[in-house]
Scaffold this motif. Structure first.
Motif, PDB file in Angstrom:
ATOM      1  N   GLU A 101       0.820  -1.200   0.000  1.00  0.00           N
ATOM      2  CA  GLU A 101       0.000   0.000   0.000  1.00  0.00           C
ATOM      3  C   GLU A 101       0.855   1.251   0.000  1.00  0.00           C
ATOM      4  OE1 GLU A 101      -1.407   1.422   4.383  1.00  0.00           O
ATOM      5  OE2 GLU A 101      -2.418  -0.365   3.638  1.00  0.00           O
ATOM      6  N   ARG A 102       0.256   2.306  -0.542  1.00  0.00           N
ATOM      7  CA  ARG A 102       0.859   3.623  -0.547  1.00  0.00           C
ATOM      8  C   ARG A 102      -0.236   4.635  -0.229  1.00  0.00           C
ATOM      9  NH1 ARG A 102       4.574   0.607  -0.696  1.00  0.00           N
ATOM     10  NH2 ARG A 102       6.482   0.788  -1.924  1.00  0.00           N
ATOM     11  N   SER A 103       0.160   5.757   0.339  1.00  0.00           N
ATOM     12  CA  SER A 103      -0.786   6.778   0.748  1.00  0.00           C
ATOM     13  C   SER A 103      -0.262   8.144   0.338  1.00  0.00           C
ATOM     14  CB  SER A 103      -0.954   6.706   2.274  1.00  0.00           C
ATOM     15  OG  SER A 103      -1.898   7.636   2.719  1.00  0.00           O
ATOM     16  N   ALA A 104      -1.168   9.041  -0.040  1.00  0.00           N
ATOM     17  CA  ALA A 104      -0.780  10.402  -0.418  1.00  0.00           C
ATOM     18  C   ALA A 104      -1.971  11.324  -0.235  1.00  0.00           C
ATOM     19  CB  ALA A 104      -0.310  10.438  -1.869  1.00  0.00           C
ATOM     20  N   VAL A 105      -1.681  12.597  -0.110  1.00  0.00           N
ATOM     21  CA  VAL A 105      -2.734  13.601  -0.036  1.00  0.00           C
ATOM     22  C   VAL A 105      -3.079  14.036  -1.454  1.00  0.00           C
ATOM     23  CG1 VAL A 105      -3.327  15.940   0.713  1.00  0.00           C
ATOM     24  CG2 VAL A 105      -2.089  14.400   2.251  1.00  0.00           C
ATOM     25  N   VAL A 106      -4.366  13.991  -1.770  1.00  0.00           N
ATOM     26  CA  VAL A 106      -4.885  14.479  -3.050  1.00  0.00           C
ATOM     27  C   VAL A 106      -5.545  15.820  -2.766  1.00  0.00           C
ATOM     28  CG1 VAL A 106      -6.574  14.066  -4.883  1.00  0.00           C
ATOM     29  CG2 VAL A 106      -5.179  12.175  -4.004  1.00  0.00           C
ATOM     30  N   HIS A 107      -5.163  16.823  -3.532  1.00  0.00           N
ATOM     31  CA  HIS A 107      -5.647  18.184  -3.301  1.00  0.00           C
ATOM     32  C   HIS A 107      -7.025  18.389  -3.923  1.00  0.00           C
ATOM     33  CE1 HIS A 107      -1.356  18.341  -2.495  1.00  0.00           C
ATOM     34  NE2 HIS A 107      -1.696  19.273  -1.619  1.00  0.00           N
ATOM     35  N   GLY A 108      -7.996  17.729  -3.319  1.00  0.00           N
ATOM     36  CA  GLY A 108      -9.391  17.833  -3.722  1.00  0.00           C
ATOM     37  C   GLY A 108     -10.238  17.286  -2.598  1.00  0.00           C
ATOM     38  N   THR A 109     -11.512  17.527  -2.662  1.00  0.00           N
ATOM     39  CA  THR A 109     -12.417  17.048  -1.618  1.00  0.00           C
ATOM     40  C   THR A 109     -12.571  15.531  -1.726  1.00  0.00           C
ATOM     41  OG1 THR A 109     -14.388  17.230  -2.990  1.00  0.00           O
ATOM     42  CG2 THR A 109     -13.721  19.215  -1.746  1.00  0.00           C
ATOM     43  N   PRO A 110     -12.984  14.869  -0.652  1.00  0.00           N
ATOM     44  CA  PRO A 110     -13.254  13.434  -0.744  1.00  0.00           C
ATOM     45  C   PRO A 110     -14.280  13.108  -1.831  1.00  0.00           C
ATOM     46  CG  PRO A 110     -13.096  14.059   1.553  1.00  0.00           C
ATOM     47  CD  PRO A 110     -13.064  15.342   0.754  1.00  0.00           C
ATOM     48  N   ALA A 111     -15.286  13.958  -2.017  1.00  0.00           N
ATOM     49  CA  ALA A 111     -16.307  13.696  -3.038  1.00  0.00           C
ATOM     50  C   ALA A 111     -15.705  13.751  -4.449  1.00  0.00           C
ATOM     51  CB  ALA A 111     -17.454  14.698  -2.910  1.00  0.00           C
ATOM     52  N   ASP A 112     -14.884  14.775  -4.732  1.00  0.00           N
ATOM     53  CA  ASP A 112     -14.263  14.896  -6.058  1.00  0.00           C
ATOM     54  C   ASP A 112     -13.284  13.749  -6.307  1.00  0.00           C
ATOM     55  OD1 ASP A 112     -15.658  17.214  -6.642  1.00  0.00           O
ATOM     56  OD2 ASP A 112     -14.008  18.548  -6.079  1.00  0.00           O
ATOM     57  N   THR A 113     -12.484  13.435  -5.312  1.00  0.00           N
ATOM     58  CA  THR A 113     -11.496  12.368  -5.445  1.00  0.00           C
ATOM     59  C   THR A 113     -12.187  11.030  -5.662  1.00  0.00           C
ATOM     60  OG1 THR A 113     -10.023  13.626  -3.990  1.00  0.00           O
ATOM     61  CG2 THR A 113      -9.512  11.296  -4.322  1.00  0.00           C
ATOM     62  N   PHE A 114     -13.214  10.764  -4.874  1.00  0.00           N
ATOM     63  CA  PHE A 114     -13.994   9.527  -4.981  1.00  0.00           C
ATOM     64  C   PHE A 114     -14.570   9.371  -6.386  1.00  0.00           C
ATOM     65  CE2 PHE A 114     -18.195   7.497  -4.725  1.00  0.00           C
ATOM     66  CZ  PHE A 114     -17.870   6.272  -4.160  1.00  0.00           C
ATOM     67  N   ALA A 115     -15.079  10.447  -6.961  1.00  0.00           N
ATOM     68  CA  ALA A 115     -15.696  10.384  -8.291  1.00  0.00           C
ATOM     69  C   ALA A 115     -14.708   9.894  -9.348  1.00  0.00           C
ATOM     70  CB  ALA A 115     -16.247  11.758  -8.676  1.00  0.00           C
ATOM     71  N   HIS A 116     -13.428  10.235  -9.210  1.00  0.00           N
ATOM     72  CA  HIS A 116     -12.411   9.806 -10.177  1.00  0.00           C
ATOM     73  C   HIS A 116     -12.006   8.348 -10.000  1.00  0.00           C
ATOM     74  CE1 HIS A 116     -12.063  14.101 -10.910  1.00  0.00           C
ATOM     75  NE2 HIS A 116     -11.444  13.783 -12.032  1.00  0.00           N
ATOM     76  N   ILE A 117     -12.181   7.822  -8.805  1.00  0.00           N
ATOM     77  CA  ILE A 117     -11.817   6.425  -8.529  1.00  0.00           C
ATOM     78  C   ILE A 117     -13.000   5.494  -8.803  1.00  0.00           C
ATOM     79  CG2 ILE A 117     -11.070   4.808  -6.737  1.00  0.00           C
ATOM     80  CD1 ILE A 117      -9.752   7.277  -5.343  1.00  0.00           C
ATOM     81  N   ASN A 118     -14.191   5.937  -8.480  1.00  0.00           N
ATOM     82  CA  ASN A 118     -15.400   5.117  -8.511  1.00  0.00           C
ATOM     83  C   ASN A 118     -15.954   4.897  -9.925  1.00  0.00           C
ATOM     84  OD1 ASN A 118     -17.402   3.756  -6.830  1.00  0.00           O
ATOM     85  ND2 ASN A 118     -18.811   5.364  -7.466  1.00  0.00           N
ATOM     86  N   ASP A 119     -15.380   5.569 -10.915  1.00  0.00           N
ATOM     87  CA  ASP A 119     -15.827   5.479 -12.309  1.00  0.00           C
ATOM     88  C   ASP A 119     -14.641   5.000 -13.158  1.00  0.00           C
ATOM     89  OD1 ASP A 119     -16.597   5.879 -14.956  1.00  0.00           O
ATOM     90  OD2 ASP A 119     -17.424   7.881 -14.601  1.00  0.00           O
ATOM     91  N   PHE A 120     -14.675   3.742 -13.600  1.00  0.00           N
ATOM     92  CA  PHE A 120     -13.547   3.182 -14.360  1.00  0.00           C
ATOM     93  C   PHE A 120     -13.251   3.962 -15.637  1.00  0.00           C
ATOM     94  CE2 PHE A 120     -14.535  -1.094 -12.274  1.00  0.00           C
ATOM     95  CZ  PHE A 120     -13.460  -1.010 -11.401  1.00  0.00           C
ATOM     96  N   GLN A 121     -14.242   4.619 -16.211  1.00  0.00           N
ATOM     97  CA  GLN A 121     -14.000   5.356 -17.445  1.00  0.00           C
ATOM     98  C   GLN A 121     -13.128   6.584 -17.207  1.00  0.00           C
ATOM     99  OE1 GLN A 121     -17.353   5.569 -20.190  1.00  0.00           O
ATOM    100  NE2 GLN A 121     -18.406   4.043 -18.935  1.00  0.00           N
ATOM    101  N   ARG A 122     -13.006   7.010 -15.971  1.00  0.00           N
ATOM    102  CA  ARG A 122     -12.124   8.129 -15.628  1.00  0.00           C
ATOM    103  C   ARG A 122     -10.687   7.676 -15.362  1.00  0.00           C
ATOM    104  NH1 ARG A 122     -15.030  12.488 -11.727  1.00  0.00           N
ATOM    105  NH2 ARG A 122     -16.451  13.333 -13.285  1.00  0.00           N
ATOM    106  N   TRP A 123     -10.472   6.371 -15.239  1.00  0.00           N
ATOM    107  CA  TRP A 123      -9.137   5.868 -14.918  1.00  0.00           C
ATOM    108  C   TRP A 123      -8.114   6.188 -16.006  1.00  0.00           C
ATOM    109  CZ3 TRP A 123      -7.780   1.374 -11.396  1.00  0.00           C
ATOM    110  CH2 TRP A 123      -8.581   1.393 -10.247  1.00  0.00           C
TER     111      TRP A 123
END
Length: 193
Positions: free
Chosen positions: A30-52
């Motif tokens: 595992e690795r961890s980092a701070v993403v400079h966005g809200t949890p909602a915005d960050t989640f949206a990019h992970i939760n949708d495979f077409q954004r990968w």
């Protein structure tokens, strides 16, 4: 003279085989980092495979990779299959658990060049105005995996990919910060291709 050398090599090979065989039957990286966005915005990019395609380091391995999406667009039940060159192989990801702003858990199946089923997890937590993302991969350890893990190669190789993905995710979620960093002359966390 050759017999003592052959005996020493045999002892070394047997010792190494026993050592590798005693490594754990599972792996966790595992690795961890701070993403400079809200949890909602960050989640949206992970939760949708077409954004990968915007941030995943695996998407760059074979630009001509065939992609198929099935099920819902995002969230639990969303599936993403790929088939690429010998460097990326083929496989499928299925979102098994999805909690907005908190977690995306994925069943990760590899078909070629080797068969394996692993678990990938993205855990999100607010950190000030931003989001701490912890990306992990876990699964059964094959003999090759045990050999790689015994010498730290598995963690180094997969860990580097996770780190790159988190940097790319940060740049994708918050492109304004990346542009401001570039204008200010500050190095961007996005790796230069």
């Amino acid at each position: 003279m050759l017999k003592p050398i052959a005996a020493a090599v045999a002892v070394l090979v047997v010792s190494l085989t026993v050592f590798v065989a005693t490594r754990p039957d599972t792996f966790h990286i595992e690795r961890s980092a701070v993403v400079h966005g809200t949890p909602a915005d960050t989640f949206a990019h992970i939760n949708d495979f077409q954004r990968w395609q915007q941030w995943s380091p695996y998407e760059k391995v074979d630009p001509n990779m065939a992609r198929t999406y099935e099920g819902p667009v995002s969230g639990k039940g969303a599936m993403y299959s790929w088939k690429g060159n010998s460097d990326i192989g083929s496989g499928r990801m299925t979102i098994e658990d999805s909690r907005p702003g908190e977690l995306v858990s994925i069943k990760l199946e590899f078909f070629t060049p080797f068969a394996a089923t692993n678990q990938a997890r993205f855990q999100l937590a607010p950190e000030g105005a931003h989001t701490r993302v912890t990306w992990s991969m876990a699964g059964p350890n094959t003999l090759l995996g045990k050999a790689m893990s015994a010498f730290g190669l598995m963690d180094a190789f997969v860990g580097k990919q996770l780190e790159t993905g988190l940097k790319n995710l940060d740049a994708t979620v918050n492109p304004v910060a990346q542009t401001q960093s570039a204008l200010a002359g500050t190095p961007s966390p996005m790796p230069v291709p």
